[in-house]
Design a protein around this motif. Structure first.
Motif, PDB file in Angstrom:
ATOM      1  N   ASP A  88     -10.755  36.248 -38.416  1.00 33.17           N
ATOM      2  CA  ASP A  88      -9.755  35.341 -39.001  1.00 33.17           C
ATOM      3  C   ASP A  88      -8.390  35.575 -38.385  1.00 33.17           C
ATOM      4  O   ASP A  88      -7.609  34.642 -38.190  1.00 33.17           O
ATOM      5  N   ASP A  89      -8.071  36.831 -38.107  1.00 32.92           N
ATOM      6  CA  ASP A  89      -6.791  37.194 -37.506  1.00 32.92           C
ATOM      7  C   ASP A  89      -7.075  38.064 -36.292  1.00 32.92           C
ATOM      8  O   ASP A  89      -7.542  39.201 -36.425  1.00 32.92           O
ATOM      9  N   MET A 308     -11.726  46.675 -34.829  1.00 32.15           N
ATOM     10  CA  MET A 308     -10.813  47.260 -35.817  1.00 32.15           C
ATOM     11  C   MET A 308     -10.838  46.562 -37.172  1.00 32.15           C
ATOM     12  O   MET A 308      -9.983  46.812 -38.015  1.00 32.15           O
ATOM     13  N   VAL A 309     -11.825  45.700 -37.406  1.00 30.73           N
ATOM     14  CA  VAL A 309     -11.938  45.018 -38.699  1.00 30.73           C
ATOM     15  C   VAL A 309     -12.573  45.944 -39.729  1.00 30.73           C
ATOM     16  O   VAL A 309     -12.245  45.901 -40.917  1.00 30.73           O
ATOM     17  N   PHE A 310     -13.469  46.801 -39.286  1.00 32.37           N
ATOM     18  CA  PHE A 310     -14.193  47.690 -40.197  1.00 32.37           C
ATOM     19  C   PHE A 310     -13.223  48.531 -41.027  1.00 32.37           C
ATOM     20  O   PHE A 310     -13.421  48.720 -42.229  1.00 32.37           O
ATOM     21  N   SER A 311     -12.153  49.028 -40.390  1.00 30.01           N
ATOM     22  CA  SER A 311     -11.205  49.900 -41.091  1.00 30.01           C
ATOM     23  C   SER A 311     -10.363  49.145 -42.107  1.00 30.01           C
ATOM     24  O   SER A 311      -9.710  49.759 -42.957  1.00 30.01           O
ATOM     25  N   THR A 312     -10.352  47.804 -42.042  1.00 24.48           N
ATOM     26  CA  THR A 312      -9.652  47.021 -43.058  1.00 24.48           C
ATOM     27  C   THR A 312     -10.533  46.776 -44.282  1.00 24.48           C
ATOM     28  O   THR A 312     -10.034  46.404 -45.348  1.00 24.48           O
ATOM     29  N   PRO A 315     -12.192  52.693 -45.988  1.00 28.02           N
ATOM     30  CA  PRO A 315     -11.054  53.620 -45.826  1.00 28.02           C
ATOM     31  C   PRO A 315     -10.775  54.036 -44.391  1.00 28.02           C
ATOM     32  O   PRO A 315      -9.630  54.311 -44.044  1.00 28.02           O
ATOM     33  N   GLU A 316     -11.806  54.122 -43.533  1.00 32.87           N
ATOM     34  CA  GLU A 316     -11.613  54.573 -42.160  1.00 32.87           C
ATOM     35  C   GLU A 316     -12.491  53.772 -41.211  1.00 32.87           C
ATOM     36  O   GLU A 316     -13.248  52.893 -41.630  1.00 32.87           O
ATOM     37  N   ASP A 317     -12.385  54.107 -39.909  1.00 30.58           N
ATOM     38  CA  ASP A 317     -13.196  53.443 -38.895  1.00 30.58           C
ATOM     39  C   ASP A 317     -14.671  53.842 -39.036  1.00 30.58           C
ATOM     40  O   ASP A 317     -15.032  54.690 -39.860  1.00 30.58           O
ATOM     41  N   GLU A 318     -15.504  53.286 -38.154  1.00 30.82           N
ATOM     42  CA  GLU A 318     -16.947  53.522 -38.233  1.00 30.82           C
ATOM     43  C   GLU A 318     -17.324  54.983 -38.027  1.00 30.82           C
ATOM     44  O   GLU A 318     -18.220  55.505 -38.687  1.00 30.82           O
TER      45      GLU A 318
END
Length: 413
Positions: A88-89, A308-312, A315-318
């Protein structure tokens, strides 16, 4: 080692030789800069992008032996580009994939120039050692606050050298450590003190990173190096030398660890980091919980969810390269990455013990990649510059092996 050792060495041409020397020196500068990645894009990216572009204009040859590496890495990044379409962004997504694509091309570049001139292998590792020693010293000095502003080389009371993250800093030091250890085990005794000092500096920097993945990678790689060397060397005297030196080095490492643990700050953090499962690993939405949820989610997202969508969402990255390949590069990226790793490990294994001038470099890179594959289950490696360098080294050596085999076949009556 020299090109003279290779049966297919091309005729000597002075002007081309001069260009080759300049090119090789520029490559060593680029590898040296890989030890200094405080922000993205780093000086490494800027320098290597220019070097790769210049080399492509002058005449960078991608042989059929390296073509599979190029195809798989490009398709891997095509998967990343497709994942941008579901965001989306876009935010920093395009830049993330641009860096991924650059790193992929850098791997192909290293493989190609190694195939063209195997002597570059030693230059690459020497430059890597130089960069690793400096960044390790920065991390050590920063950890002990040796000078004003030295805290810039630490993060959360952990040494990170000239890197953004201790978890990248630590693994970066492993391959140059193996290079020095190999030289220590096979080289002249007169050069041993310098190599021992280098090994200790890198080991201390890695230890002070307090990265469990780096510790595990280092232990695995050192044991694997000694094991492979014992398999390869057939003489009893040489095997005895390797065992004696290995045991002596292990004793020295233990002594250095005991000394380091005399500092309360080191001992407290070491005690905390040696716990197998941390709170952020096993807690609610911790590392392992995120892995389970993430893999289930990825099964419904063929194009992934974007960089970098996963961390949104969590709480953290993959913190898992296999999950990262699914979320950031989609199903296409996952399949290509899996194929690349399996191909690299299998082809490298078949060539690992063959007596060639490039065998030591192949052995070091192969062992380190094997370790990186294992720690990839708990950490993301898709933007690690040195990982792509390792891939390039292995594939460059495999290309040399193919050419060597072809030359032998053509020489047969």
């Amino acid at each position: 080692m020299s090109d003279a050792a290779l049966p297919y060495a091309p005729p000597f041409r002075p002007h081309l030789a001069a260009v080759g020397v300049i090119g090789s020196m520029l490559v060593t500068v680029g590898v040296f800069l890989s030890g200094f990645v405080i922000s993205e894009p780093a000086p490494y990216e800027v320098f290597m992008a220019g070097l790769i572009g210049l080399w492509a204009i002058v005449g960078l040859r991608i042989s059929r032996h390296i073509a599979p590496l190029l195809i798989l890495l490009v398709l891997f990044n095509v998967g990343g580009m497709l994942s941008l379409t579901v965001m989306d962004d876009l935010a920093g997504g395009p830049m993330y994939i641009a860096v991924s694509l650059f790193l992929a091309l850098s791997s192909v570049f290293f493989a190609a120039i190694i195939e063209a001139k195997p002597a570059r292998l030693d230059l690459i590792f020497r430059a890597w050692v130089a960069g690793a020693l400096i960044t390790s010293l920065l991390g050590i000095l920063g950890y002990f606050h040796a000078f004003p502003g030295s805290e810039a080389f630490t993060l959360y009371d952990r040494a990170k050298g000239a890197f953004q993250d201790p978890n990248v800093f630590g693994p970066f030091l492993v391959a140059p450590s193996l290079y020095l250890m190999h030289g220590l085990l096979t080289g002249r005794i007169l050069a041993a003190p310098l190599k021992v000092a280098g090994v200790l500096i890198l080991a201390l920097g890695l230890f002070l990173s307090f990265s469990r993945a780096a510790w595990a990678l280092y232990l695995f790689s050192v044991v694997a190096l000694v094991f492979v060397m014992l398999l390869k060397e057939r003489t009893g005297a040489f095997r005895l030398k390797i065992l004696i030196l290995s045991l002596s080095a292990a004793g020295l490492m233990v002594l250095a660890l005991v000394v380091a643990l005399q500092f309360d700050k080191v001992a407290d953090l070491f005690s905390s980091r040696t716990q197998l499962v941390q709170e952020y690993d096993g807690g609610h939405l911790g590392r392992f919980d995120r892995h389970r949820i993430g893999f289930l989610m990825a099964m419904e997202k063929p194009l992934g969810i974007g960089p970098m969508v996963f961390s949104t969402m969590f709480p953290e990255d993959e913190h898992n390269i296999w999950l990262k390949s699914l979320t950031t590069y989609g199903w296409l990226g996952f399949v290509c990455y899996l194929a690349l790793i399996l191909w690299t490990l299998w082809a490298g294994f078949k060539a690992l013990l063959r007596n060639r001038p490039w065998q030591p470099y192949l052995m070091i890179a192969y062992i380190t990649i094997g370790g990186h594959t294992a720690i990839g289950f708990v950490i993301d490696t898709d933007h690690w510059r040195h990982f792509y360098l390792l891939l390039g080294i292995v594939w460059g050596c495999l290309a040399l092996e193919k050419r060597h085999a072809s030359q032998i076949a053509s020489d047969r009556p």
